[in-house]
Design a protein around this motif. Structure first.
Motif, short mmCIF file in Angstrom:
data_model
loop_
_atom_site.label_atom_id
_atom_site.label_comp_id
_atom_site.label_asym_id
_atom_site.label_seq_id
_atom_site.Cartn_x
_atom_site.Cartn_y
_atom_site.Cartn_z
N UNK A 29 0.94 -1.08 -0.01
CA UNK A 29 -0.09 -0.20 -0.04
C UNK A 29 0.82 1.37 0.09
N UNK A 30 0.67 2.05 -1.01
CA UNK A 30 1.26 3.48 -1.13
C UNK A 30 0.75 4.39 -0.39
N UNK A 31 1.21 5.01 0.57
CA UNK A 31 0.42 5.96 1.42
C UNK A 31 1.32 7.46 1.28
N UNK A 32 0.42 8.24 0.75
CA UNK A 32 0.71 9.71 0.24
C UNK A 32 0.70 10.72 1.60
N UNK A 33 1.58 11.61 1.37
CA UNK A 33 1.65 12.46 2.61
C UNK A 33 0.33 13.42 2.51
N UNK A 34 -0.17 13.93 3.95
CA UNK A 34 -1.33 14.87 3.73
C UNK A 34 -1.42 15.89 2.65
N UNK A 35 -0.32 16.35 1.91
CA UNK A 35 -0.43 17.31 0.91
C UNK A 35 -0.94 16.82 -0.13
N UNK A 36 -0.95 15.55 -0.60
CA UNK A 36 -1.03 14.92 -1.94
C UNK A 36 -2.43 15.09 -2.25
N UNK A 37 -3.61 14.61 -1.33
CA UNK A 37 -4.90 14.40 -1.67
C UNK A 37 -5.68 15.40 -0.82
N UNK A 38 -5.04 15.75 0.52
CA UNK A 38 -6.11 16.77 1.56
C UNK A 38 -5.14 17.86 1.58
#
Length: 363
Positions: free
Chosen positions: A312-321
């Motif tokens: 699972x690739x988890x994106x930092x907060x800035x990416x989607x929100x």
């Protein structure tokens, strides 16, 4: 008799001379060059302007089962054919969205356009309530429990949450809420170091909180307005099973069938039933199953760049929100923008108020 012979002889000589002459005249007549003169006039063809190519919003995942959905202002779609391993290895080059009907606002059309402009090779599909039901029945014939829950569930927001998981689980691709714009091409979402890795799901942090200690619930939360996965994603299968089980559990707790559920009957928030919270818990459970250990806030709190944990690739907060996380400047670029135009929270707040009044009245 003598007279007859004389006549016959005379006629024979005449015929012998006349027949060759007649044949010669016929040959000359039929093989002569035509007399010069004007050719007959041909009608001048009238030019007909070519009809513009039709544009569609949706392309059917199963040709012959679904039809393209025209809208009042159609949006062009990329050429057909999902590319698995195109922008992101293993994940179909396709964007999924849904709406009650095809009557969209100008803002919604603009938001859709952003996905197609940033990802011109992607397919795009918008499903309405009617076509979504057909999709679920077609793709989940071997899971009658899923079909039963989706068909009979009367609460729109719960159905909308479940649908997004079912769409991507069935065919893979990128899910986006209708009020989300794409700011960066999907091909640029995955860092170079993970391009060749097997990725079963891409999620982004909506709330990024510190670990609260042993035995406490997960503090952080992944958003579910945007995510991506390959078809038959292992992580997404855990999400679907968790959501279906939770809906059945709540119906049983209220001693009603699923078709009689109301928002007021929910003992917890929508986010915990079908939304981002239960999705977060289920994704982390899928990682626990894969890695044989607990995965929690300690694994991804305050990450500055995408992090692959298991598959699972988890994106930092800035990416989607980015807005929810205060527009951090040290986490790279925002990949999407959420415009928060959804109306489900109003219905949820109204249901909570009714529930509160009912409880106070019964006290």
């Amino acid at each position: 008799m003598l007279l007859f012979n004389l006549k016959s002889s005379r006629y024979g000589r005449f015929a012998a001379l006349a027949v060759p002459l007649f044949v010669l005249l016929c040959i000359l007549f039929f093989t002569r060059d035509p007399l010069p003169g004007p050719l007959p006039r041909q009608p001048t063809p009238q030019s007909t302007p070519a009809a513009p190519a039709p544009k569609v919003v949706a392309e059917s995942p199963n040709e012959g089962t679904h039809k393209s959905i025209p809208t009042s202002r159609p949006v062009s779609s990329a050429p057909s054919g999902d590319v698995v391993g195109g922008a992101i290895s293993g994940i179909a080059d396709k964007v999924w969205q849904s709406a009650k009907t095809t009557h969209l606002t100008d803002d919604q059309h603009d938001w859709i356009d952003s996905w197609l402009a940033k990802n011109p090779s992607f397919r795009y599909e918008l499903l309405t309530d009617a076509s979504a039901l057909t999709f679920v029945r077609t793709h989940y014939a071997m899971r009658p429990d899923i079909i039963e829950v989706y068909e009979t569930l009367p609460i729109p927001i719960l159905r909308a949450d479940l649908l997004r998981y079912l769409l991507v689980l069935a065919e893979g691709g990128v899910w986006s809420d209708l009020d989300v714009t794409c700011d960066k091409a999907v091909a640029d979402w995955v860092p170079e170091e993970y391009r060749d890795e097997k990725i079963e799901m891409i999620v982004g942090l909506e709330f990024d909180f510190e670990w609260r200690g042993e035995g406490t619930p997960i503090a952080s939360q992944f958003c579910n307005w945007v995510f991506a996965a390959p078809p038959s994603s292992r992580a997404l299968q855990v999400v679907v099973d968790a959501v279906v089980a939770k809906i059945k559990e709540i119906a049983a707790m209220n001693r009603v069938s699923i078709k009689d559920l109301t928002l007021e009957m929910l003992p917890i928030d929508v986010v915990d039933v079908t939304g981002p919270k239960i999705m977060t818990i289920a994704v982390l459970e899928s990682l626990h199953q894969l890695l044989g250990r607990t995965v929690d806030d300690r694994d991804f709190h305050a990450i500055k760049k995408p992090k692959l944990i298991g598959d699972v690739l988890i994106m930092p907060g800035v990416a989607f929100a980015a807005a929810q996380n205060g527009y951090p400047s040290d986490q790279g670029d925002a990949l999407v923008t959420h415009h928060y135009a959804g109306s489900w929270k109003e219905a949820d707040a109204e249901a909570k108020e009714k529930k509160k009044q009912k409880q106070n009245g019964g006290a």
